[in-house]
Design an enzyme around this catalytic site. Structure first.
Site, PDB file in Angstrom:
ATOM      1  N   ILE A  21      -5.274 -44.127 -17.885  1.00 15.36           N
ATOM      2  CA  ILE A  21      -5.813 -42.830 -17.450  1.00 15.36           C
ATOM      3  C   ILE A  21      -6.469 -42.121 -18.630  1.00 15.36           C
ATOM      4  O   ILE A  21      -7.527 -41.480 -18.481  1.00 15.36           O
ATOM      5  CB  ILE A  21      -4.719 -41.942 -16.806  1.00 15.36           C
ATOM      6  CG1 ILE A  21      -5.334 -40.635 -16.277  1.00 15.36           C
ATOM      7  CG2 ILE A  21      -3.593 -41.644 -17.771  1.00 15.36           C
ATOM      8  CD1 ILE A  21      -6.387 -40.834 -15.218  1.00 15.36           C
ATOM      9  N   TYR A  64       2.891 -38.780 -32.592  1.00 17.44           N
ATOM     10  CA  TYR A  64       2.421 -37.633 -31.814  1.00 17.44           C
ATOM     11  C   TYR A  64       2.447 -36.355 -32.646  1.00 17.44           C
ATOM     12  O   TYR A  64       1.588 -35.485 -32.502  1.00 17.44           O
ATOM     13  CB  TYR A  64       3.285 -37.445 -30.565  1.00 17.44           C
ATOM     14  CG  TYR A  64       3.234 -38.603 -29.594  1.00 17.44           C
ATOM     15  CD1 TYR A  64       2.064 -39.336 -29.387  1.00 17.44           C
ATOM     16  CD2 TYR A  64       4.366 -38.970 -28.877  1.00 17.44           C
ATOM     17  CE1 TYR A  64       2.013 -40.391 -28.493  1.00 17.44           C
ATOM     18  CE2 TYR A  64       4.326 -40.027 -27.963  1.00 17.44           C
ATOM     19  CZ  TYR A  64       3.152 -40.726 -27.787  1.00 17.44           C
ATOM     20  OH  TYR A  64       3.110 -41.776 -26.909  1.00 17.44           O
ATOM     21  N   LYS A 103      -1.126 -34.773 -14.310  1.00 22.37           N
ATOM     22  CA  LYS A 103      -0.324 -34.430 -13.139  1.00 22.37           C
ATOM     23  C   LYS A 103       0.760 -35.489 -12.911  1.00 22.37           C
ATOM     24  O   LYS A 103       0.559 -36.655 -13.288  1.00 22.37           O
ATOM     25  CB  LYS A 103      -1.227 -34.267 -11.915  1.00 22.37           C
ATOM     26  CG  LYS A 103      -2.004 -35.552 -11.533  1.00 22.37           C
ATOM     27  CD  LYS A 103      -1.162 -36.517 -10.733  1.00 22.37           C
ATOM     28  CE  LYS A 103      -1.755 -37.878 -10.629  1.00 22.37           C
ATOM     29  NZ  LYS A 103      -0.816 -38.899 -10.151  1.00 22.37           N
TER      30      LYS A 103
END
Length: 335
Positions: A21, A64, A103
């Site tokens: 994604i 991260y 989402k």
């Protein structure tokens, strides 16, 4: 209000996660004129480096924490799986970064509230990556409905089923990875229905669970003031028509499959039909309106998007919490 990003430079994106994604959204992001992929982070530094090379990012990180503290990143796109969103969105927000979170924004509504409360407290922008709400055909359908084109809107019927065979390691069936039809697929029909008939006074849920305990196929009927207003169905295991029909007293609108990113819009009134073509056809996967909405908000110094308001995201998560409880889905993180 946060400082607005000036029009004389691009909005610089950091991408947290290097999955499919993330790649699709970054490909569309590069089709826009005002945005650039600046950095990417993944748990595997080599994977992050390969992703950065593919999408033209100047830097890559195997941490991260390193990405969210990069001074040349304006907004962090959290593109990992749902159970990680809460912690990682807060990590970025605590570093003073705006966030676009895939989402569903979190596993549960309480976590979503925490993310949005933290963003407001930190004076940074936050938005769920519900690209459907920025889609031009969905917005056109909303306009037609509001204009009374099909009379009084009374009902929505929608489905989303993709027919993935059971595999306990699949993201759709792995509870530890937030698996299940409701959060991964059902969030779309629920969101679309809410745009046209609002959220229900009452929702009646039924469904089946996979051998891992994830929700496999789910049906829900909404009522408001005692009247049925929506019938929605979603499934990891069953192939469905995946369109959306908005029914009114004088006609209907049909968001052609897939309803969450429609390929066309049919308007039927008085027995006559006309079709509105997809303006995004041939221009990427359809994520450009979402990216441009984030850009618009950041340049305006907004904390949230009027197209994807925090309150709506939380309310839909609350409804999905209700559905998970009714179906008996319990994630390992909740035990």
């Amino acid at each position: 209000m946060p400082a607005a990003i000036s029009d004389d430079r691009p909005v610089r994106w950091g991408v947290l996660g290097a999955g499919s994604i993330a790649g699709t959204v970054c490909s569309d992001l590069r089709l826009t004129s005002g945005n650039v992929v600046t950095a990417v982070a993944a748990r595997d530094a080599d994977r992050a480096a390969a992703f950065a090379a593919e999408h033209g990012a100047a830097r890559s990180y195997g941490s991260y924490e390193d990405l969210v503290t990069d001074d040349e990143v304006d907004v962090v796109y959290v593109a990992t799986t749902h159970p990680n969103h809460h912690r990682q969105a807060l990590l970025a927000i605590e570093a003073g970064k705006s966030v676009l979170v895939e989402k569903p924004v979190c596993l549960h509504a309480a976590q979503a509230r925490e993310v949005f409360d933290a963003a407001r407290a930190a004076d940074v922008f936050a938005m769920e990556a519900m690209w459907t709400r920025a889609n031009p055909l969905v917005r056109k359908a909303q306009q037609l409905a509001a204009d009374g084109t099909i009379g009084e809107v009374r009902h929505v019927r929608a489905s989303f089923g993709i027919g993935v065979p059971f595999d306990p390691t699949s993201r759709l069936y792995d509870l530890a990875n937030g698996g299940g039809a409701l959060l991964d697929l059902g969030v779309y029909p629920i969101t679309i229905a809410s745009l046209f008939v609002g959220l229900p006074d009452r929702a009646t849920w039924s469904g089946t669970l996979s051998p891992t305990g994830s929700d496999e196929t789910v049906a829900v009927q909404w009522t408001a003031a005692g009247r049925p207003t929506a019938q929605l169905m979603f499934s990891a295991a069953v192939v469905m028509s995946n369109d959306t029909v908005i029914g009114g007293t004088e006609g209907f609108l049909r968001l052609e499959s897939p309803g969450h990113r429609p390929s066309g819009l049919t308007v039927s009134v008085g027995g006559e039909e006309r079709r509105i073509e997809d303006p995004l056809a041939g221009h990427g996967a359809g994520y450009t309106p979402q990216v441009e909405e984030v850009e618009r908000c950041l340049r305006a110094g907004l904390l949230e998007s009027p197209l994807v308001p925090h309150a709506d995201t939380v309310a839909i998560q609350e409804l999905m919490d209700e559905g998970l409880a009714a179906l008996g889905v319990v994630y390992p993180q909740d035990r």
